[in-house]
Design a protein around this motif. Structure first.
Motif, mmCIF file in Angstrom:
data_model
loop_
_atom_site.group_PDB
_atom_site.id
_atom_site.type_symbol
_atom_site.label_atom_id
_atom_site.label_comp_id
_atom_site.label_asym_id
_atom_site.label_seq_id
_atom_site.Cartn_x
_atom_site.Cartn_y
_atom_site.Cartn_z
ATOM 1 N N ASP A 244 104.620 -116.710 49.900
ATOM 2 C CA ASP A 244 105.142 -116.723 51.266
ATOM 3 C C ASP A 244 104.534 -115.572 52.069
ATOM 4 O OD1 ASP A 244 106.656 -116.783 53.568
ATOM 5 O OD2 ASP A 244 108.592 -116.627 52.561
ATOM 6 N N TYR A 245 103.815 -115.892 53.126
ATOM 7 C CA TYR A 245 103.192 -114.830 53.911
ATOM 8 C C TYR A 245 104.212 -113.997 54.683
ATOM 9 C CZ TYR A 245 103.004 -118.752 57.260
ATOM 10 O OH TYR A 245 103.298 -119.834 58.033
ATOM 11 N N VAL A 246 105.403 -114.522 54.914
ATOM 12 C CA VAL A 246 106.477 -113.716 55.507
ATOM 13 C C VAL A 246 106.884 -112.612 54.523
ATOM 14 C CG1 VAL A 246 108.869 -113.755 56.354
ATOM 15 C CG2 VAL A 246 107.293 -115.622 56.944
ATOM 16 N N PHE A 247 106.952 -112.953 53.251
ATOM 17 C CA PHE A 247 107.224 -111.989 52.188
ATOM 18 C C PHE A 247 106.147 -110.909 52.153
ATOM 19 C CE2 PHE A 247 105.445 -111.296 47.886
ATOM 20 C CZ PHE A 247 106.408 -110.461 47.335
ATOM 21 N N LEU A 248 104.870 -111.300 52.228
ATOM 22 C CA LEU A 248 103.778 -110.328 52.211
ATOM 23 C C LEU A 248 103.861 -109.377 53.398
ATOM 24 C CD1 LEU A 248 100.844 -112.727 51.215
ATOM 25 C CD2 LEU A 248 102.043 -111.091 49.716
ATOM 26 N N ASN A 249 104.106 -109.915 54.568
ATOM 27 C CA ASN A 249 104.230 -109.099 55.774
ATOM 28 C C ASN A 249 105.388 -108.115 55.666
ATOM 29 O OD1 ASN A 249 103.421 -108.575 58.627
ATOM 30 N ND2 ASN A 249 105.483 -109.337 59.021
ATOM 31 N N ARG A 250 106.497 -108.562 55.097
ATOM 32 C CA ARG A 250 107.671 -107.686 54.937
ATOM 33 C C ARG A 250 107.363 -106.516 54.013
ATOM 34 N NH1 ARG A 250 111.230 -107.725 50.995
ATOM 35 N NH2 ARG A 250 110.794 -109.862 50.394
ATOM 36 N N ILE A 251 106.696 -106.788 52.902
ATOM 37 C CA ILE A 251 106.339 -105.708 51.981
ATOM 38 C C ILE A 251 105.437 -104.686 52.671
ATOM 39 C CG2 ILE A 251 104.927 -105.159 49.949
ATOM 40 C CD1 ILE A 251 106.174 -107.515 48.552
ATOM 41 N N VAL A 252 104.449 -105.151 53.410
ATOM 42 C CA VAL A 252 103.551 -104.239 54.129
ATOM 43 C C VAL A 252 104.356 -103.357 55.071
ATOM 44 C CG1 VAL A 252 101.726 -104.104 55.876
ATOM 45 C CG2 VAL A 252 101.482 -105.665 53.924
ATOM 46 N N LYS A 253 105.220 -103.943 55.865
ATOM 47 C CA LYS A 253 106.000 -103.165 56.839
ATOM 48 C C LYS A 253 106.938 -102.170 56.152
ATOM 49 C CE LYS A 253 105.654 -106.140 60.785
ATOM 50 N NZ LYS A 253 106.332 -106.704 61.929
ATOM 51 N N GLU A 254 107.578 -102.595 55.079
ATOM 52 C CA GLU A 254 108.499 -101.692 54.366
ATOM 53 C C GLU A 254 107.761 -100.512 53.740
ATOM 54 O OE1 GLU A 254 111.830 -105.091 53.224
ATOM 55 O OE2 GLU A 254 110.670 -104.168 51.615
ATOM 56 N N GLU A 255 106.621 -100.766 53.119
ATOM 57 C CA GLU A 255 105.879 -99.686 52.464
ATOM 58 C C GLU A 255 105.167 -98.783 53.469
ATOM 59 O OE1 GLU A 255 106.289 -98.801 49.375
ATOM 60 O OE2 GLU A 255 107.596 -100.524 49.054
ATOM 61 N N MET A 256 104.717 -99.341 54.571
ATOM 62 C CA MET A 256 104.095 -98.523 55.616
ATOM 63 C C MET A 256 105.124 -97.602 56.276
ATOM 64 S SD MET A 256 100.804 -98.955 55.848
ATOM 65 C CE MET A 256 100.371 -98.385 57.476
#
Length: 122
Positions: free
Chosen positions: A52-64
């Protein structure tokens, strides 16, 4: 095998070795590419059968959002979470760019790139 890309994720974050960078913050760009078997999802049309690309985007935002001195550290955290939380991902490539870095020159951005593949467990 297939590829899912999430490109030009724009984030404002507080990374850097200089004290000002962690207080003022700056703009970043993250590009992510993951390889996974997409054959099942192409047949079933079910979100649970793909990455899920929504999942990928969320991880990026949380870790950034977690300040680090080095972009390499942030990129590694993102990759680690992707492999930990989505078993379908076999390989992942990431680039993290700091836009207008404070390096004493007219530089549009600096970028680090990393890639990882899932470690086999026998």
């Amino acid at each position: 095998m297939g590829i899912i890309k999430v490109e030009n994720i724009r984030v404002y974050a507080y990374h850097g070795c200089l004290q000002e960078e962690t207080k003022i913050g700056s703009d970043y760009r993250v590009d992510l590419k993951v390889k996974a078997d997409l054959q099942k999802s192409s047949r079933t049309d079910k979100l649970n059968d793909t990455v899920d690309y929504v999942f990928l985007n969320r991880i990026v935002k949380e870790e950034m959002a977690k300040p680090s001195q080095l972009l390499e550290t942030v990129a590694k955290r993102i990759l680690n979470r992707i492999f930990k939380e989505d078993k379908l991902v076999k390989k992942a490539y990431i680039s993290v760019s700091k836009i207008n870095p404070p390096i004493g020159g007219d530089v549009e951005y600096v970028t680090i790139e990393m890639k990882e593949k899932r470690k086999s467990i026998f």
